[in-house]
Scaffold this motif. Structure first.
Motif, PDB file in Angstrom:
ATOM      1  N   ALA A  89       0.835  -1.203   0.000  1.00  0.00           N
ATOM      2  CA  ALA A  89       0.000   0.000   0.000  1.00  0.00           C
ATOM      3  C   ALA A  89       0.870   1.254   0.000  1.00  0.00           C
ATOM      4  O   ALA A  89       0.589   2.232  -0.701  1.00  0.00           O
ATOM      5  N   ARG A  90       1.955   1.235   0.767  1.00  0.00           N
ATOM      6  CA  ARG A  90       2.854   2.393   0.795  1.00  0.00           C
ATOM      7  C   ARG A  90       3.552   2.582  -0.557  1.00  0.00           C
ATOM      8  O   ARG A  90       3.817   3.722  -0.978  1.00  0.00           O
ATOM      9  N   GLU A 101      -3.317   4.585   3.679  1.00  0.00           N
ATOM     10  CA  GLU A 101      -4.263   4.263   4.749  1.00  0.00           C
ATOM     11  C   GLU A 101      -5.653   3.939   4.231  1.00  0.00           C
ATOM     12  O   GLU A 101      -6.468   3.346   4.945  1.00  0.00           O
ATOM     13  N   THR A 102      -5.962   4.315   2.982  1.00  0.00           N
ATOM     14  CA  THR A 102      -7.280   4.028   2.400  1.00  0.00           C
ATOM     15  C   THR A 102      -7.297   2.716   1.624  1.00  0.00           C
ATOM     16  O   THR A 102      -8.343   2.319   1.117  1.00  0.00           O
ATOM     17  N   ILE A 103      -6.157   2.050   1.518  1.00  0.00           N
ATOM     18  CA  ILE A 103      -6.043   0.839   0.695  1.00  0.00           C
ATOM     19  C   ILE A 103      -6.247  -0.401   1.566  1.00  0.00           C
ATOM     20  O   ILE A 103      -5.520  -0.592   2.553  1.00  0.00           O
ATOM     21  N   PRO A 104      -7.207  -1.256   1.235  1.00  0.00           N
ATOM     22  CA  PRO A 104      -7.391  -2.492   2.011  1.00  0.00           C
ATOM     23  C   PRO A 104      -6.165  -3.393   1.910  1.00  0.00           C
ATOM     24  O   PRO A 104      -5.618  -3.591   0.824  1.00  0.00           O
ATOM     25  N   THR A 105      -5.724  -3.915   3.020  1.00  0.00           N
ATOM     26  CA  THR A 105      -4.580  -4.817   3.044  1.00  0.00           C
ATOM     27  C   THR A 105      -4.946  -6.076   3.827  1.00  0.00           C
ATOM     28  O   THR A 105      -5.957  -6.129   4.511  1.00  0.00           O
ATOM     29  N   GLY A 106      -4.077  -7.066   3.708  1.00  0.00           N
ATOM     30  CA  GLY A 106      -4.297  -8.321   4.426  1.00  0.00           C
ATOM     31  C   GLY A 106      -5.221  -9.248   3.659  1.00  0.00           C
ATOM     32  O   GLY A 106      -5.839  -8.862   2.657  1.00  0.00           O
TER      33      GLY A 106
END
Length: 271
Positions: A89-90, A101-106
């Motif tokens: 995401a970074r 911070e707006t990107i879904p991760t995991g």
């Protein structure tokens, strides 16, 4: 457990290429993609084995994580499903200006996993149609991107389609379509009615992909009063079965208009 170990390993050793960044963008758009799907989207001109090695390097670099997709590859091995990590995401923030911070991760919830994969399957089928010159200038956007562009008044009641597809038939004008993947769990008054009402306000055709003909009968029954209410014809919302689309392609599968009549989505040439 092992996914987290994979994510943390050798992060500093990998320099991302433009195509690696493209892979991360696709994971942002789709949330989760299987290894064969990601190879087809981002590495179409090289062998699958070579693409898998590069995808594994991106994972080892810490930019993606992986788990079992629940599907099987050839040779009887389970296929992986990839998703973004915080590092991925970074990287997108750095290269594309998307706030990490707006990107879904995991990993996605197991309940949603197959839904995400089927959505990519539909996109790949459309890409195949473009390669066959059935359609031209294919563009794919997530619902989130489209609705932000469409809604100037920030109306929180707007419902998101799973994807917005733009294309044209050869020699024709651009067409924008809302694609909805039915999970079989929609309820009529709570989910379906507000969703379709919101879609109809855009004026775009609506394609609904679902699991079987019985489900299509139910959705047609729910949808017809909404089309009557909006004053549009039965072709505004059409339905098809996922398995048939995968077997015959988007434009080879049978699509049902809301009144039960059949279309294959191809333009009429005798009009």
């Amino acid at each position: 457990m092992t996914e987290k170990l994979f994510v943390k390993s050798k992060k500093h050793n990998l320099v991302l290429t433009d195509r690696d960044i493209t892979s991360l963008v696709q994971l942002y758009l789709h949330r989760a993609i299987s290894s064969s799907q990601l190879a087809a989207l981002c590495f179409p001109e090289i062998s699958y084995e070579t693409a898998r090695k590069r995808l594994r390097r991106i994972q080892q670099g810490g930019f993606t994580g992986a788990s079992s997709s629940g599907r099987m590859e050839g040779r009887g091995r389970p296929e992986l499903i990839y998703f973004l990590t915080t590092a991925g995401a970074r990287a997108l923030e750095q290269h594309h200006g998307i706030s990490w911070e707006t990107i879904p991760t995991g990993p996605p919830h197991s309940y949603h996993k197959e839904h995400f994969l089927r959505l990519v399957d539909i996109r790949l089928s459309l890409l195949s149609s473009e390669q066959q010159n059935i359609i031209n200038n294919l563009s794919w956007a997530t619902g989130k991107e489209f609705w932000q562009e469409l809604s100037s008044d920030n109306d929180s009641s707007q419902q998101q389609a799973d994807a917005t597809i733009t294309f044209n038939y050869p020699g024709g004008e651009p067409i924008k379509v809302l694609l909805e993947m039915d999970t079989g769990n929609f309820r009529q008054t709570r989910h379906w009615d507000p969703k379709i009402r919101s879609f109809l306000k855009t004026g775009c055709p609506i394609w609904v992909v679902t699991g079987n003909e019985t489900r299509i009968l139910t959705l047609r029954k729910w949808t017809q009063p909404l089309l009557d209410e909006a004053g549009v014809g039965p072709g505004k919302c059409v339905f098809s079965i996922y398995d048939e689309i995968i077997e015959k392609g988007v434009f080879g599968a049978t699509w049902y208009r809301t009144d039960g009549s059949i279309t294959n989505l191809r333009p009429k040439t005798n009009v």
